[in-house]
Design a protein around this motif. Structure first.
Motif, PDB file in Angstrom:
ATOM      1  N   GLU A 111     -14.036   1.720   7.540  1.00  0.00           N
ATOM      2  CA  GLU A 111     -13.374   3.320   7.680  1.00  0.00           C
ATOM      3  C   GLU A 111     -13.335   4.147   8.664  1.00  0.00           C
ATOM      4  O   GLU A 111     -14.197   4.359   9.187  1.00  0.00           O
ATOM      5  N   ASP A 133      -9.922   1.268   5.947  1.00  0.00           N
ATOM      6  CA  ASP A 133      -9.758   1.997   5.388  1.00  0.00           C
ATOM      7  C   ASP A 133      -8.942   3.829   6.148  1.00  0.00           C
ATOM      8  O   ASP A 133     -10.690   3.645   6.665  1.00  0.00           O
ATOM      9  N   LYS A 136     -12.697   6.765   2.925  1.00  0.00           N
ATOM     10  CA  LYS A 136     -13.163   6.036   1.762  1.00  0.00           C
ATOM     11  C   LYS A 136     -14.726   6.919   0.979  1.00  0.00           C
ATOM     12  O   LYS A 136     -14.776   7.307   1.887  1.00  0.00           O
ATOM     13  N   LYS A 138     -16.942   6.403  -1.986  1.00  0.00           N
ATOM     14  CA  LYS A 138     -17.832   5.239  -2.929  1.00  0.00           C
ATOM     15  C   LYS A 138     -18.461   5.655  -3.786  1.00  0.00           C
ATOM     16  O   LYS A 138     -19.835   6.350  -3.671  1.00  0.00           O
ATOM     17  N   TYR A 163      -5.512   0.552   3.097  1.00  0.00           N
ATOM     18  CA  TYR A 163      -5.988   1.367   2.383  1.00  0.00           C
ATOM     19  C   TYR A 163      -6.433   2.612   2.890  1.00  0.00           C
ATOM     20  O   TYR A 163      -6.647   2.485   3.510  1.00  0.00           O
ATOM     21  N   TYR A 166      -8.455   6.656  -0.677  1.00  0.00           N
ATOM     22  CA  TYR A 166      -9.165   4.982  -1.333  1.00  0.00           C
ATOM     23  C   TYR A 166     -11.063   5.518  -1.805  1.00  0.00           C
ATOM     24  O   TYR A 166     -11.352   5.009  -1.063  1.00  0.00           O
ATOM     25  N   VAL A 168     -13.015   4.435  -4.574  1.00  0.00           N
ATOM     26  CA  VAL A 168     -13.352   3.021  -5.659  1.00  0.00           C
ATOM     27  C   VAL A 168     -14.478   3.419  -6.208  1.00  0.00           C
ATOM     28  O   VAL A 168     -15.863   4.878  -5.529  1.00  0.00           O
ATOM     29  N   ALA A 183      -0.039   1.652   5.093  1.00  0.00           N
ATOM     30  CA  ALA A 183      -1.192   0.976   4.555  1.00  0.00           C
ATOM     31  C   ALA A 183      -0.918  -0.727   4.307  1.00  0.00           C
ATOM     32  O   ALA A 183       0.163  -0.705   3.886  1.00  0.00           O
ATOM     33  N   ASP A 185      -2.131  -2.354   2.783  1.00  0.00           N
ATOM     34  CA  ASP A 185      -1.839  -2.478   0.641  1.00  0.00           C
ATOM     35  C   ASP A 185      -1.585  -1.436  -0.512  1.00  0.00           C
ATOM     36  O   ASP A 185      -1.179  -1.641  -0.590  1.00  0.00           O
ATOM     37  N   TYR A 189      -5.606   4.589  -3.214  1.00  0.00           N
ATOM     38  CA  TYR A 189      -6.088   3.531  -3.817  1.00  0.00           C
ATOM     39  C   TYR A 189      -7.431   4.169  -5.126  1.00  0.00           C
ATOM     40  O   TYR A 189      -8.265   4.483  -3.774  1.00  0.00           O
ATOM     41  N   ASN A 206       4.591   2.114   3.262  1.00  0.00           N
ATOM     42  CA  ASN A 206       3.508   1.164   2.375  1.00  0.00           C
ATOM     43  C   ASN A 206       3.434   0.053   1.875  1.00  0.00           C
ATOM     44  O   ASN A 206       4.778  -0.465   1.310  1.00  0.00           O
TER      45      ASN A 206
END
Length: 429
Positions: A111, A133, A136, A138, A163, A166, A168, A183, A185, A189, A206
């Motif tokens: 990332e 990405d 991100k 997490k 992404y 992102y 998650v 992006a 994807d 997201y 995207n």
């Protein structure tokens, strides 16, 4: 230390004195701790220029809880991804067109910025051209993405990162005022998370503009999703650690002219999304789509569908349950159905494809009997809105005697709306 014999026993006096000393000691320690903590929390400024990349990496590593890491105006070229694993830190630039973290020379595939801590605010800077990405988070709680821009400056390309923004496996997610472009994807997201607000953001060019996947309690509103392959997707997929995505409100968004050809790498789930998809709900529960403005989406404005592929996951429900579509505004659309999905739809519904399409898939036991009221599809739209239930199971089982159901009045009804999402970092509980 000397103790007098004055009525209290010697041992009692000693105990009292030690207790007082202990209390004082604890107080001093408490005060010291508070002062120490206050002293440690600081504003740390990283200016662009020679050595800025190394200074930024070091500053994020050395950050203390409560710190504000300020990044000055200018472009910082980075060759490695950044990470932050300290709670209660704000990383702040001076604007998403002025503070630019460029990863065009990134050597790894990770990332741009990875956050794995709680109560972090990221705001007012741009991340460009990451190999993986963009930004991100997490496993974070109370993570805020505000006024960021994440962009792949070469435009739509299968080699771009998947992404943009992102989060998650996170809780209390706030995404507001961000811009994501390019992006491969999803631009924005949110996956396998709970209590989510995505608002006042813009996703364009995207594959998927905004995607809420395998997540619980999400409000998506005030956004613009345009020039993507698909605008806003609400999915549940099998074989992920979190199942049972539900309670999603998609409202007051502008979803128009999503006309970028699908450039997702082959094998990605979103590679099946046809160009010209407005809002797509797949295999999720209790999704409310209302008050949106949709126009210029060539395949269809709203698609409600079952997961179409084989899977091996006993916990997975492949059909959407309890979807309520109402009070949206529809412009022209459905005139250019795209790809395999577009062909399947238009061969049944005709062209232009109706504003709202439901594939009509249910479990076979329900097909042979009935569907519970809370699991049904409801539509309440202004007069003139077009609709089709493709009745895809009848298509397979009775190919000689079935037809799509275009009587929108047969789907009248409603569902109780999920409560608005309240986030701790946004004034909620």
């Amino acid at each position: 230390m000397h103790f007098k014999r004055d009525g209290k026993g010697f041992v009692r006096q000693a105990a009292d004195r030690l207790a007082r000393i202990g209390a004082i000691g604890l107080s001093v320690m408490t005060i010291y701790g508070a002062l120490s903590g206050a002293a440690q929390a600081a504003e740390r400024l990283v200016e662009a220029g020679e050595g800025a990349a190394e200074r930024l990496v070091e500053t994020l590593i050395m950050a203390e809880p409560g710190d504000i890491v300020r990044i000055g105006e200018g472009r910082i070229e980075l060759t490695e991804g950044l990470s932050l694993d300290v709670d209660d830190v704000t990383v702040k630039g001076v604007g998403n067109d002025k503070t630019i973290l460029s990863f065009k020379g990134q050597s790894g595939s990770g990332e741009g910025l990875l956050v794995t801590s709680d109560r972090v605010v990221l705001e007012d800077f741009a991340v460009e051209d990451t190999r993986g990405d963009g930004v991100k988070a997490k496993g974070s709680d109370q993570i805020t993405f505000r006024n960021l821009r994440v962009e792949w400056t070469n435009g739509p390309d299968a080699n771009n990162g998947a992404y943009g923004v992102y989060p998650v496996s996170s809780r209390n997610v706030l995404v507001e005022g961000v811009i994501v472009k390019g992006a491969a994807d999803a631009g924005i997201y949110v996956g396998q998370s709970e209590d989510i607000v995505v608002r006042n953001s813009r996703a364009e060019f995207n594959v998927a503009g905004i995607e809420i996947e395998n997540s619980m309690r999400a409000d998506v509103y005030g956004n613009v999703a345009t020039r993507n392959t698909g605008g806003i997707l609400v999915f549940d997929l099998p074989n992920l650690p979190v199942q049972g995505g539900r309670d999603v409100r998609v409202f007051d968004n502008d979803v128009h002219d999503n006309d970028t050809p699908n450039f997702a790498p082959r094998g990605n789930t979103v590679a099946m999304v046809p160009k010209g998809m407005g809002i797509m709900v797949m295999a999720n529960r209790n999704v409310h789509v209302f008050g949106n403005r949709l126009a210029g989406n060539g395949t269809t404005h709203v698609l409600i569908a079952a997961y179409p592929n084989e899977y091996d996951d006993d916990s997975y429900m492949f059909v959407p349950r309890g979807v309520y579509v109402h009070d949206n505004v529809y412009g022209e659309g459905g005139g250019a159905p795209d790809g395999e999905v577009g062909s399947i739809i238009s061969e049944i519904s005709g062209t232009p494809v109706p504003d709202i399409v439901w594939d009509g898939a249910t479990k076979l036991t329900e097909y042979a009997s009935w569907v519970a009221a809370e699991d049904r599809i409801y539509v309440a739209e202004p007069e003139g809105t077009t609709f089709a239930n493709l009745k895809i199971i009848s298509n397979m089982l009775l190919p000689w005697g079935w037809w799509p159901d275009k009587d929108i009045s047969a789907y009248a009804g409603s569902l109780p709306e999920p409560a608005p999402v309240k986030l701790p970092q946004d004034g909620g509980a």
